[in-house]
Design a protein around this motif. Structure first.
Motif, PDB file in Angstrom:
ATOM      1  N   LYS A 144       0.817  -1.215   0.000  1.00 44.98           N
ATOM      2  CA  LYS A 144       0.000   0.000   0.000  1.00 44.98           C
ATOM      3  C   LYS A 144       0.850   1.264   0.000  1.00 44.98           C
ATOM      4  N   ASN A 145       2.156   1.076  -0.193  1.00 46.77           N
ATOM      5  CA  ASN A 145       3.099   2.198  -0.250  1.00 46.77           C
ATOM      6  C   ASN A 145       3.094   3.051   1.010  1.00 46.77           C
ATOM      7  N   TRP A 146       2.753   2.425   2.113  1.00 46.96           N
ATOM      8  CA  TRP A 146       2.837   3.043   3.435  1.00 46.96           C
ATOM      9  C   TRP A 146       3.483   2.038   4.384  1.00 46.96           C
ATOM     10  N   VAL A 147       4.379   2.545   5.245  1.00 46.06           N
ATOM     11  CA  VAL A 147       5.096   1.700   6.191  1.00 46.06           C
ATOM     12  C   VAL A 147       4.768   2.141   7.614  1.00 46.06           C
ATOM     13  N   ASN A 148       4.429   1.188   8.451  1.00 46.86           N
ATOM     14  CA  ASN A 148       4.138   1.430   9.860  1.00 46.86           C
ATOM     15  C   ASN A 148       5.446   1.387  10.652  1.00 46.86           C
ATOM     16  N   VAL A 149       5.857   2.513  11.247  1.00 49.62           N
ATOM     17  CA  VAL A 149       7.131   2.544  11.961  1.00 49.62           C
ATOM     18  C   VAL A 149       7.089   1.702  13.243  1.00 49.62           C
ATOM     19  N   LEU A 150       5.901   1.263  13.647  1.00 51.04           N
ATOM     20  CA  LEU A 150       5.769   0.378  14.803  1.00 51.04           C
ATOM     21  C   LEU A 150       5.616  -1.088  14.378  1.00 51.04           C
ATOM     22  N   TYR A 151       6.107  -1.414  13.191  1.00 50.03           N
ATOM     23  CA  TYR A 151       5.916  -2.767  12.657  1.00 50.03           C
ATOM     24  C   TYR A 151       6.632  -3.834  13.477  1.00 50.03           C
ATOM     25  N   GLN A 152       7.723  -3.472  14.146  1.00 50.17           N
ATOM     26  CA  GLN A 152       8.531  -4.481  14.832  1.00 50.17           C
ATOM     27  C   GLN A 152       7.793  -5.136  16.002  1.00 50.17           C
ATOM     28  N   ILE A 185      21.230   9.699   4.471  1.00 57.35           N
ATOM     29  CA  ILE A 185      20.261   9.807   5.561  1.00 57.35           C
ATOM     30  C   ILE A 185      20.105  11.289   5.907  1.00 57.35           C
ATOM     31  N   PHE A 186      18.905  11.812   5.731  1.00 60.05           N
ATOM     32  CA  PHE A 186      18.633  13.224   6.003  1.00 60.05           C
ATOM     33  C   PHE A 186      17.819  13.432   7.275  1.00 60.05           C
ATOM     34  N   ILE A 187      17.126  12.386   7.727  1.00 55.44           N
ATOM     35  CA  ILE A 187      16.324  12.477   8.943  1.00 55.44           C
ATOM     36  C   ILE A 187      16.568  11.238   9.783  1.00 55.44           C
ATOM     37  N   SER A 188      16.751  11.459  11.078  1.00 44.86           N
ATOM     38  CA  SER A 188      16.881  10.378  12.053  1.00 44.86           C
ATOM     39  C   SER A 188      15.689  10.469  12.992  1.00 44.86           C
ATOM     40  N   LEU A 217       4.784   0.758  25.555  1.00 43.73           N
ATOM     41  CA  LEU A 217       5.889   0.168  24.806  1.00 43.73           C
ATOM     42  C   LEU A 217       7.148   0.122  25.670  1.00 43.73           C
ATOM     43  N   HIS A 218       8.030  -0.826  25.339  1.00 41.89           N
ATOM     44  CA  HIS A 218       9.215  -1.065  26.152  1.00 41.89           C
ATOM     45  C   HIS A 218      10.465  -1.119  25.273  1.00 41.89           C
ATOM     46  N   ARG A 219      11.593  -0.996  25.931  1.00 38.92           N
ATOM     47  CA  ARG A 219      12.872  -0.973  25.220  1.00 38.92           C
ATOM     48  C   ARG A 219      13.033  -2.174  24.296  1.00 38.92           C
ATOM     49  N   ASP A 220      12.647  -3.350  24.752  1.00 37.02           N
ATOM     50  CA  ASP A 220      12.871  -4.553  23.940  1.00 37.02           C
ATOM     51  C   ASP A 220      11.811  -4.756  22.854  1.00 37.02           C
ATOM     52  N   ASP A 221      10.863  -3.824  22.714  1.00 34.99           N
ATOM     53  CA  ASP A 221       9.918  -3.883  21.598  1.00 34.99           C
ATOM     54  C   ASP A 221      10.561  -3.408  20.295  1.00 34.99           C
ATOM     55  N   PHE A 222      11.712  -2.760  20.412  1.00 33.70           N
ATOM     56  CA  PHE A 222      12.377  -2.196  19.244  1.00 33.70           C
ATOM     57  C   PHE A 222      13.678  -2.928  18.971  1.00 33.70           C
ATOM     58  N   LYS A 223      13.868  -3.293  17.712  1.00 37.04           N
ATOM     59  CA  LYS A 223      15.059  -4.053  17.325  1.00 37.04           C
ATOM     60  C   LYS A 223      16.045  -3.094  16.657  1.00 37.04           C
ATOM     61  N   SER A 224      16.506  -3.451  15.484  1.00 37.85           N
ATOM     62  CA  SER A 224      17.490  -2.631  14.789  1.00 37.85           C
ATOM     63  C   SER A 224      16.824  -1.490  14.025  1.00 37.85           C
ATOM     64  N   ASN A 225      17.628  -0.483  13.681  1.00 36.73           N
ATOM     65  CA  ASN A 225      17.131   0.651  12.894  1.00 36.73           C
ATOM     66  C   ASN A 225      16.784   0.209  11.478  1.00 36.73           C
ATOM     67  N   PHE A 226      15.947   0.999  10.813  1.00 37.88           N
ATOM     68  CA  PHE A 226      15.513   0.679   9.447  1.00 37.88           C
ATOM     69  C   PHE A 226      15.195   1.953   8.693  1.00 37.88           C
ATOM     70  N   MET A 287      15.877   7.455   8.538  1.00 46.71           N
ATOM     71  CA  MET A 287      16.207   6.302   9.379  1.00 46.71           C
ATOM     72  C   MET A 287      15.324   6.349  10.624  1.00 46.71           C
ATOM     73  N   ASN A 288      14.818   5.183  11.020  1.00 42.83           N
ATOM     74  CA  ASN A 288      13.929   5.071  12.173  1.00 42.83           C
ATOM     75  C   ASN A 288      14.479   4.097  13.196  1.00 42.83           C
ATOM     76  N   GLY A 289      14.198   4.379  14.476  1.00 44.32           N
ATOM     77  CA  GLY A 289      14.604   3.462  15.538  1.00 44.32           C
ATOM     78  C   GLY A 289      15.261   4.169  16.696  1.00 44.32           C
ATOM     79  N   ALA A 290      16.524   3.854  16.962  1.00 45.25           N
ATOM     80  CA  ALA A 290      17.288   4.489  18.044  1.00 45.25           C
ATOM     81  C   ALA A 290      17.816   5.849  17.568  1.00 45.25           C
TER      82      ALA A 290
END
Length: 378
Positions: A144-152, A185-188, A217-226, A287-290
């Motif tokens: 659908k050409n949309w990405v959920n940043v909470l997918y992890q 990468i222009f935005i973190s 949400l908790h620290r371990d809900d997030f894995k590597s950056n994407f 880039m999304n994540g940490a």
């Protein structure tokens, strides 16, 4: 350009300065590389913010409405003062104008005052590392050409962040590894633990009447950056965000709250859509994540947020569809390519906007482009 500007809109919590500067001291990040710009109101206790900066011996300024008006007048750009909505989170636009006028700033950071850094991260250094990243990274796209940043953590929580269109849900995510060169990468975008950034409808569906969320949400809900693939949109929240100064002409924070439509809470969402589309055309990425922050959103009526959001839901459903196709001649782009492409998007919103509010926002974006042209060209 050896400094980084930290832009914090706040009227109620000078302790936010302590939280982030304690992280600076913990990891020995050089304070002389930071400049704090506190965007507040004349009714707020400006001295409390100034004293915090003084206590930590860090450079910075505190700007209420009076100081903002003086700055605009002294720089002969006061005719653009209406680009900064009154008593709105979107006053962060002033931070972008301030940064554009001061070339010493290499990177900018947006921080909300209801956050503190997750102290397992060297907060400012991590954002800078993201912006200077080179290497292999996970890239996301969807049917659908949309990405959920909470997918992890979607399997556990089924959450979509504030601003994610309802018509783009139930997407199928595709991931692959791709190589990114330094400078792409222009935005973190740092994400958030504790209270997720949700819209009012999703908060109600989660059973919360206090503007927060039952789900945490908790620290371990997030894995590597994407990163998000080209031609795919995502939400960008200015709660915890680092960015290169080059994107300023494409990053206008749309006029929420202080508008005749009574609409709020889409300022950073729609600015994110615009800048993502521009980056798609210029081989740039988000880039999304940490680094993560802890989001301690204060209790407030969910229905108050709902009242601000509902008139804008229709516009939010179609905003990305309107700007997904931009026609331009690559050979006519020059060093002001961010400005040029954003101007095309502004015209698209004005001419093809499917709601009056989108057309209204397009006009404001067009005026912001006029201001950027004065600053960068004329």
């Amino acid at each position: 350009m050896d400094k980084n500007i930290v832009i914090i809109p706040s009227v109620r919590n000078p302790d936010v300065i302590n939280a982030y500067l304690e992280n600076v001291e913990k990891y020995d990040f050089p304070k002389d590389k930071l400049f704090f710009l506190i965007i507040t109101e004349d009714f707020a206790d400006k001295s409390a913010y100034k004293n915090r900066l003084k206590d930590y011996s860090v450079d910075g300024e505190v700007y209420g409405e009076s100081e903002r008006n003086i700055f605009l007048k002294e720089n002969n750009i006061d005719k653009y003062s209406d680009l900064i909505p009154k008593r709105s989170h979107a006053e962060t636009t002033f931070g972008l104008i301030y940064m554009a006028k001061n070339k010493e700033f290499r990177y900018g950071l947006f921080i909300d005052d209801d956050t503190v850094p997750e102290n397992s991260f060297d907060y400012f250094n991590q954002h800078i590392k993201n912006l200077e990243f080179e290497g292999e990274i996970e890239e996301l796209s969807s049917n659908k050409n949309w990405v959920n940043v909470l997918y992890q953590n979607f399997k556990n929580y089924k959450l979509y962040p504030r601003g994610y269109p309802y018509s783009k849900t139930n997407e199928t995510i595709k991931t692959n590894k791709t190589f990114i060169k330094k400078g792409q990468i222009f935005i973190s975008q740092g994400l958030w633990t504790n209270i997720p950034d949700l819209d009012a409808v999703r908060i109600l569906m989660d059973g919360d009447l206090n503007g927060q969320s039952k789900t945490r949400l908790h620290r371990d809900d997030f894995k590597s950056n994407f990163i998000t693939a080209k031609d795919n949109f995502q939400t960008i929240c200015s709660m915890n965000l680092g960015f290169r100064r080059e994107i300023i002409p494409a990053f206008y924070q749309f006029p929420m709250d202080d508008n005749p439509f009574g609409i709020g809470r889409f300022d950073d969402i729609w600015s994110g859509l615009v800048v993502k589309r521009v980056l798609d055309k210029l081989d740039g990425y988000v880039m999304n994540g940490a680094p993560l922050c802890i989001h301690n959103k204060a209790p407030r009526s969910t229905f108050k947020d709902l009242k601000a959001e509902v008139p804008g839901y229709e516009s939010n459903e179609v905003f990305s569809d309107i700007i997904k196709d931009i026609q331009y001649d690559e050979n006519r782009l020059d060093e002001n390519e961010f400005l040029q492409l954003t101007e095309l998007i502004a015209q698209k919103l004005i001419n093809d906007g499917r709601t009056e509010f989108i057309k209204y926002c397009g006009q404001y974006l067009n005026k912001y482009i006029d201001l950027m042209r004065e600053i960068y060209i004329e």
